[in-house]
Design an enzyme around this catalytic site. Structure first.
Site, PDB file in Angstrom:
ATOM      1  N   GLU A  98       3.322  -6.316   4.228  1.00  0.00           N
ATOM      2  CA  GLU A  98       3.343  -5.667   5.545  1.00  0.00           C
ATOM      3  C   GLU A  98       4.507  -6.232   6.372  1.00  0.00           C
ATOM      4  O   GLU A  98       4.897  -7.394   6.215  1.00  0.00           O
ATOM      5  CB  GLU A  98       2.028  -5.915   6.285  1.00  0.00           C
ATOM      6  CG  GLU A  98       0.808  -5.283   5.646  1.00  0.00           C
ATOM      7  CD  GLU A  98       0.667  -3.798   5.970  1.00  0.00           C
ATOM      8  OE1 GLU A  98       1.586  -3.232   6.602  1.00  0.00           O
ATOM      9  OE2 GLU A  98      -0.364  -3.220   5.575  1.00  0.00           O
ATOM     10  N   HIS A 128       0.830  -1.202   0.000  1.00  0.00           N
ATOM     11  CA  HIS A 128       0.000   0.000   0.000  1.00  0.00           C
ATOM     12  C   HIS A 128       0.868   1.257   0.000  1.00  0.00           C
ATOM     13  O   HIS A 128       1.915   1.322   0.652  1.00  0.00           O
ATOM     14  CB  HIS A 128      -1.021  -0.002   1.139  1.00  0.00           C
ATOM     15  CG  HIS A 128      -0.486   0.089   2.526  1.00  0.00           C
ATOM     16  ND1 HIS A 128      -0.112   1.282   3.098  1.00  0.00           N
ATOM     17  CD2 HIS A 128      -0.298  -0.856   3.483  1.00  0.00           C
ATOM     18  CE1 HIS A 128       0.280   1.072   4.350  1.00  0.00           C
ATOM     19  NE2 HIS A 128       0.196  -0.216   4.603  1.00  0.00           N
ATOM     20  N   GLU A 170      -5.206   2.025   2.089  1.00  0.00           N
ATOM     21  CA  GLU A 170      -5.283   0.869   2.987  1.00  0.00           C
ATOM     22  C   GLU A 170      -5.419   1.292   4.425  1.00  0.00           C
ATOM     23  O   GLU A 170      -6.053   0.596   5.235  1.00  0.00           O
ATOM     24  CB  GLU A 170      -4.037  -0.007   2.792  1.00  0.00           C
ATOM     25  CG  GLU A 170      -4.072  -1.342   3.544  1.00  0.00           C
ATOM     26  CD  GLU A 170      -3.540  -1.272   4.981  1.00  0.00           C
ATOM     27  OE1 GLU A 170      -3.694  -2.247   5.716  1.00  0.00           O
ATOM     28  OE2 GLU A 170      -2.959  -0.209   5.364  1.00  0.00           O
ATOM     29  N   GLU A 171      -4.846   2.444   4.778  1.00  0.00           N
ATOM     30  CA  GLU A 171      -4.934   2.906   6.158  1.00  0.00           C
ATOM     31  C   GLU A 171      -6.359   3.325   6.520  1.00  0.00           C
ATOM     32  O   GLU A 171      -6.700   3.419   7.703  1.00  0.00           O
ATOM     33  CB  GLU A 171      -3.969   4.077   6.397  1.00  0.00           C
ATOM     34  CG  GLU A 171      -2.492   3.729   6.226  1.00  0.00           C
ATOM     35  CD  GLU A 171      -1.957   2.816   7.318  1.00  0.00           C
ATOM     36  OE1 GLU A 171      -2.725   2.433   8.214  1.00  0.00           O
ATOM     37  OE2 GLU A 171      -0.759   2.480   7.261  1.00  0.00           O
ATOM     38  N   ASP A 223      -0.106   4.401   0.893  1.00  0.00           N
ATOM     39  CA  ASP A 223      -0.430   5.456   1.847  1.00  0.00           C
ATOM     40  C   ASP A 223       0.199   5.226   3.217  1.00  0.00           C
ATOM     41  O   ASP A 223       0.544   4.104   3.598  1.00  0.00           O
ATOM     42  CB  ASP A 223      -1.950   5.626   1.987  1.00  0.00           C
ATOM     43  CG  ASP A 223      -2.666   4.365   2.451  1.00  0.00           C
ATOM     44  OD1 ASP A 223      -2.250   3.254   2.062  1.00  0.00           O
ATOM     45  OD2 ASP A 223      -3.652   4.476   3.209  1.00  0.00           O
ATOM     46  N   ASP A 227       6.056   0.977   7.623  1.00  0.00           N
ATOM     47  CA  ASP A 227       4.658   0.773   7.207  1.00  0.00           C
ATOM     48  C   ASP A 227       4.298   1.734   6.086  1.00  0.00           C
ATOM     49  O   ASP A 227       3.743   2.791   6.332  1.00  0.00           O
ATOM     50  CB  ASP A 227       3.725   0.977   8.404  1.00  0.00           C
ATOM     51  CG  ASP A 227       2.273   0.635   8.088  1.00  0.00           C
ATOM     52  OD1 ASP A 227       2.042  -0.093   7.103  1.00  0.00           O
ATOM     53  OD2 ASP A 227       1.390   1.097   8.819  1.00  0.00           O
TER      54      ASP A 227
END
Length: 403
Positions: free
Chosen positions: A166, A79, A142-143, A81, A111
């Site tokens: 992740e 991801h 995604e966050e 973001d 992250d």
């Protein structure tokens, strides 16, 4: 370093300086949720430099495709973001990225721009494999909500395997609990607070609802743990109140979901408790999964609910076993674990049932923290790990063995 996978032997060379530079470039490019465009452009250029066919879908996901030869398709999800830096004055290192004492600091270091940079260099290292197709998915928002963006890319590209990048301390994550955001609303009757008997205090009813919910026994998965229910906020209306008994009270709970649970499974016991307490007071109470809407940087509107399914694969399932064998053959740690948090795997594995694992350099507990960092050695070994995992999964022959 040599990565071996059954009949395949691949010389893997990682450009560590180039990897460090890419991570610093990614960290220095802000990419808050729904504001990922600049970072998407950086990633697109990196993927084009690898020889990937690159496109951006309606959501704004950056999708790279690299055909190496016949064989399976592996999708790598990263991801784009990050969460915001709330108060830069609390950081002792540069939130926009810096190298110090063997670490790279900055928002997104772990992250998940660190894993993303490592994954890109892992792909670069296996371009001579001659087997399979790699899909790189740089996914958005995604966050805000786990699943929809990765699900969209997976539905369009039909991968055989998915690798969620992740952070996992470079261990193989074979599953995770999911997440449901549950909203409870209790409706009473307003009155002047000097005459509370003339009304029905929704906040007091909610206090009893919260107490009743504490008595629920959470379901349990022997691997993933309990499907816990955690109160995360409460608000009554009117707010602020001026000598008025609240007529509405809303509470939000975070419920960690387990494998096989759907929205009805999760809501059933909660609604029963809400109804029991509300009717005893003569109030009305309802529980529901929180709706969610956001608009991506491309102007695409995403409408969904905050329900992310859990997923879990057995250690002997093909994707887990091959991943472990690939890391072992490369002389890397092949510890098998599971994520404690929710990921885009809720979309690929939880909703589409595509075999999915997680793997990434970095410590999970660094995510979202002040002075977020990733160790350089961890980052570099992560790139080697991605190369080993891709070699193992792309070499898979569903008829048995390797090709």
């Amino acid at each position: 370093m040599t990565t071996q996978n059954s009949e395949h032997t691949l010389e893997v060379s990682i450009d560590e300086d180039g990897l460090d530079e890419l991570l610093l470039k990614l960290i220095s490019t802000p990419s808050l949720s729904t504001e990922e465009e600049d970072c998407a452009l950086v990633v697109a250029e990196e993927l084009k430099a690898l020889g990937m066919e690159v496109s951006t879908d309606l959501m704004g996901n950056v999708v790279g495709k690299l055909i190496l030869g016949p064989g399976p398709t592996v999708m790598i999800d990263c991801h784009l973001d990050t969460v915001p830096v709330v108060d830069p004055s609390k950081w002792t290192k540069a939130p926009g990225g810096e190298i110090l004492d063997g670490r790279i600091y900055g928002r997104g270091a772990v992250d998940m721009k660190g894993p993303m940079a490592a994954a890109i260099h892992g792909i670069k290292a296996i371009k001579a494999l001659g087997r399979g197709t790699v899909i790189f998915a740089g996914t958005v928002a995604e966050e805000l909500v786990e699943g929809p963006a990765a699900l969209t890319v997976a539905a369009a590209t039909a991968p055989d395997f998915v690798l969620i990048c992740e952070p996992s301390q470079r261990r193989i994550a074979r599953g995770q609990r999911g997440r449901a955001e549950i909203v409870i609303e209790v409706r009473g009757l307003s009155s002047h607070s000097a005459y509370p008997a003339e009304g029905l205090n929704a906040a007091e009813v909610m206090a009893d609802v919260i107490t009743e919910l504490r008595s629920l026994t959470p379901p349990n998965d022997p691997t993933l743990g309990d499907g816990i229910l955690v109160l995360i906020d409460v608000k009554s209306e009117p707010y602020p109140s001026l000598s008025t008994v609240p007529e509405l009270c809303r509470a939000t709970f975070d419920r960690r979901t387990l494998v096989g649970e759907n929205e009805s499974d999760v809501l059933g016991p909660i609604q029963a408790a809400v109804s029991k307490v509300s009717s005893a007071w003569g109030a009305q109470g309802v529980a529901f999964v929180a709706p969610h809407t956001h608009t991506t940087y491309t102007g695409h509107k995403v409408e969904t609910t905050k329900f992310a399914p859990a997923w879990l694969y057995d250690e002997h399932d093909t994707i887990v076993a091959r991943a472990a064998a690939g890391l072992t053959a490369a002389g890397l740690d092949a510890t098998i674990t599971h994520y404690k948090f929710c990921t885009n795997g809720s979309g690929t594995a939880g909703r589409l049932s595509i075999p999915t694992i997680g793997y990434g350099p970095g410590h999970e507990d660094q995510a979202h923290k002040v002075d977020e960092y990733i160790d350089l050695d961890d980052l570099h070994q992560g790139a080697r790990g991605y190369a080993a995992l891709l070699t193992a999964l792309l070499s898979h022959n569903p008829d048995g063995g390797t090709r």
